[in-house]
Motif scaffolding. Structure first.
Motif, PDB file in Angstrom:
ATOM      1  N   TRP A  75      46.962  26.046  43.251  1.00 27.12           N
ATOM      2  CA  TRP A  75      46.116  25.400  44.254  1.00 27.12           C
ATOM      3  C   TRP A  75      46.783  25.465  45.624  1.00 27.12           C
ATOM      4  N   THR A  76      48.101  25.220  45.665  1.00 29.69           N
ATOM      5  CA  THR A  76      48.832  25.253  46.932  1.00 29.69           C
ATOM      6  C   THR A  76      48.816  26.660  47.525  1.00 29.69           C
ATOM      7  N   MET A  77      48.984  27.684  46.681  1.00 28.99           N
ATOM      8  CA  MET A  77      48.942  29.048  47.193  1.00 28.99           C
ATOM      9  C   MET A  77      47.560  29.379  47.765  1.00 28.99           C
ATOM     10  N   ASP A  78      46.502  28.946  47.080  1.00 32.97           N
ATOM     11  CA  ASP A  78      45.148  29.177  47.590  1.00 32.97           C
ATOM     12  C   ASP A  78      44.969  28.531  48.961  1.00 32.97           C
ATOM     13  N   ARG A  79      45.467  27.315  49.130  1.00 34.20           N
ATOM     14  CA  ARG A  79      45.319  26.614  50.415  1.00 34.20           C
ATOM     15  C   ARG A  79      46.150  27.278  51.513  1.00 34.20           C
ATOM     16  N   LEU A  80      47.354  27.745  51.166  1.00 30.40           N
ATOM     17  CA  LEU A  80      48.185  28.427  52.160  1.00 30.40           C
ATOM     18  C   LEU A  80      47.553  29.740  52.615  1.00 30.40           C
ATOM     19  N   GLY A 117      39.499  33.287  45.106  1.00 27.98           N
ATOM     20  CA  GLY A 117      38.317  32.428  45.130  1.00 27.98           C
ATOM     21  C   GLY A 117      37.339  32.773  44.023  1.00 27.98           C
ATOM     22  N   PHE A 118      37.031  34.048  43.868  1.00 34.08           N
ATOM     23  CA  PHE A 118      36.128  34.456  42.787  1.00 34.08           C
ATOM     24  C   PHE A 118      36.766  34.255  41.415  1.00 34.08           C
ATOM     25  N   GLN A 119      38.072  34.412  41.328  1.00 37.61           N
ATOM     26  CA  GLN A 119      38.761  34.166  40.065  1.00 37.61           C
ATOM     27  C   GLN A 119      38.642  32.691  39.674  1.00 37.61           C
ATOM     28  N   ASN A 120      38.751  31.802  40.642  1.00 38.31           N
ATOM     29  CA  ASN A 120      38.582  30.375  40.366  1.00 38.31           C
ATOM     30  C   ASN A 120      37.165  30.063  39.902  1.00 38.31           C
ATOM     31  N   ILE A 121      36.184  30.739  40.468  1.00 31.88           N
ATOM     32  CA  ILE A 121      34.799  30.536  40.040  1.00 31.88           C
ATOM     33  C   ILE A 121      34.624  30.981  38.589  1.00 31.88           C
ATOM     34  N   ILE A 122      35.192  32.135  38.248  1.00 29.30           N
ATOM     35  CA  ILE A 122      35.085  32.631  36.868  1.00 29.30           C
ATOM     36  C   ILE A 122      35.777  31.676  35.903  1.00 29.30           C
ATOM     37  N   VAL A 123      36.958  31.204  36.250  1.00 29.09           N
ATOM     38  CA  VAL A 123      37.698  30.295  35.375  1.00 29.09           C
ATOM     39  C   VAL A 123      36.932  28.981  35.191  1.00 29.09           C
ATOM     40  N   ALA A 134      31.957  37.434  27.796  1.00 26.64           N
ATOM     41  CA  ALA A 134      31.462  37.351  29.168  1.00 26.64           C
ATOM     42  C   ALA A 134      32.615  37.098  30.134  1.00 26.64           C
ATOM     43  N   ARG A 135      33.552  36.274  29.727  1.00 30.42           N
ATOM     44  CA  ARG A 135      34.707  35.984  30.592  1.00 30.42           C
ATOM     45  C   ARG A 135      35.506  37.243  30.838  1.00 30.42           C
ATOM     46  N   LYS A 136      35.715  38.038  29.779  1.00 29.40           N
ATOM     47  CA  LYS A 136      36.479  39.283  29.925  1.00 29.40           C
ATOM     48  C   LYS A 136      35.725  40.288  30.808  1.00 29.40           C
ATOM     49  N   ILE A 137      34.410  40.374  30.631  1.00 29.15           N
ATOM     50  CA  ILE A 137      33.605  41.298  31.442  1.00 29.15           C
ATOM     51  C   ILE A 137      33.663  40.905  32.919  1.00 29.15           C
ATOM     52  N   PHE A 138      33.499  39.618  33.203  1.00 30.62           N
ATOM     53  CA  PHE A 138      33.542  39.176  34.594  1.00 30.62           C
ATOM     54  C   PHE A 138      34.934  39.339  35.204  1.00 30.62           C
ATOM     55  N   THR A 139      35.967  39.105  34.421  1.00 32.87           N
ATOM     56  CA  THR A 139      37.325  39.260  34.937  1.00 32.87           C
ATOM     57  C   THR A 139      37.612  40.727  35.261  1.00 32.87           C
ATOM     58  N   TRP A 140      37.248  41.621  34.356  1.00 29.40           N
ATOM     59  CA  TRP A 140      37.445  43.051  34.622  1.00 29.40           C
ATOM     60  C   TRP A 140      36.576  43.520  35.784  1.00 29.40           C
ATOM     61  N   GLY A 141      35.358  42.992  35.874  1.00 27.90           N
ATOM     62  CA  GLY A 141      34.494  43.333  37.014  1.00 27.90           C
ATOM     63  C   GLY A 141      35.096  42.884  38.335  1.00 27.90           C
ATOM     64  N   LEU A 142      35.674  41.684  38.343  1.00 30.60           N
ATOM     65  CA  LEU A 142      36.327  41.202  39.563  1.00 30.60           C
ATOM     66  C   LEU A 142      37.532  42.069  39.913  1.00 30.60           C
ATOM     67  N   ASN A 143      38.337  42.424  38.915  1.00 34.14           N
ATOM     68  CA  ASN A 143      39.499  43.276  39.181  1.00 34.14           C
ATOM     69  C   ASN A 143      39.076  44.643  39.719  1.00 34.14           C
ATOM     70  N   ALA A 144      38.025  45.202  39.133  1.00 31.10           N
ATOM     71  CA  ALA A 144      37.527  46.500  39.612  1.00 31.10           C
ATOM     72  C   ALA A 144      36.987  46.397  41.036  1.00 31.10           C
ATOM     73  N   ALA A 145      36.245  45.339  41.319  1.00 34.19           N
ATOM     74  CA  ALA A 145      35.700  45.149  42.668  1.00 34.19           C
ATOM     75  C   ALA A 145      36.825  44.946  43.684  1.00 34.19           C
ATOM     76  N   THR A 146      37.872  44.231  43.297  1.00 37.58           N
ATOM     77  CA  THR A 146      39.004  44.021  44.200  1.00 37.58           C
ATOM     78  C   THR A 146      39.703  45.342  44.514  1.00 37.58           C
TER      79      THR A 146
END
Length: 173
Positions: A75-80, A117-123, A134-146
């Motif tokens: 959380w602290t890293m996200d805020r920084l 931010g999107f990783q936090n939404i998925i989690v 679905a969690r694995k698909i969304f996580t891999w989709g986020l990694n690919a999009a990044t």
């Protein structure tokens, strides 16, 4: 008003059901369907996720293992990262100089901020225990999009004018 209309439909349905002719059968079915529709309870648009109970009712709730990367440090890293975007965004325009290194740091910070931010939404909204595929698909989709966005920003920075210059041109256009 709705209760008056509902009772009128029920009266029509009962009156039509007393008649035994073949021509009144569709009226009975339609009236009963309409009356049943108006008296049913609220229905959910999406079905609930799969449910299962592990153990018995007397078992305590499992406590997840502690991890410094998924707690207050995360959380602290996200805020920084979010707070560092403010000076990184203002500095190129306030100083008047367009430095490619500062532009690259700004792009990397935007990319990290978006990914976390999107990783936090998925989690938060796609539970791993209930919907692991679905969690694995969304996580891999986020990694690919990044990766794709990172490569696109790299290309834009090295072969074109860069992010801050593009924003400056759009702003003054």
């Amino acid at each position: 008003m709705a209760s008056i209309a509902r009772s009128a439909l029920l009266k029509q349905a009962t009156a039509a059901s007393r008649m035994s002719s073949f021509a009144t059968k569709p009226v009975v079915n339609n009236a009963l369907r309409a009356a049943a529709f108006h008296t049913t309870s609220r229905r959910d648009l999406l079905p609930p996720l799969p449910q299962r109970v592990d153990g018995t009712i007397n078992d305590p709730a499992p406590v997840p293992p502690t991890s410094p990367s998924h707690g207050s440090y995360h959380w602290t890293m996200d805020r920084l990262v979010a707070a560092s975007l403010i000076p990184l965004t203002i500095t190129p325009f306030a100083a008047g100089s367009l430095n490619p290194t500062l532009d690259a740091v700004l792009c990397a910070t935007i990319l990290i901020h978006s990914h976390t931010g999107f990783q936090n939404i998925i989690v938060d909204y796609i539970p791993k225990k209930r919907t692991p595929r679905a969690r694995k698909i969304f996580t891999w989709g986020l990694n690919a999009a990044t990766v794709v966005v990172g490569l696109a920003l790299y290309e834009f920075e090295t072969t074109d004018v860069g992010l801050t210059e593009a924003v400056k041109r759009v702003w003054t256009a």
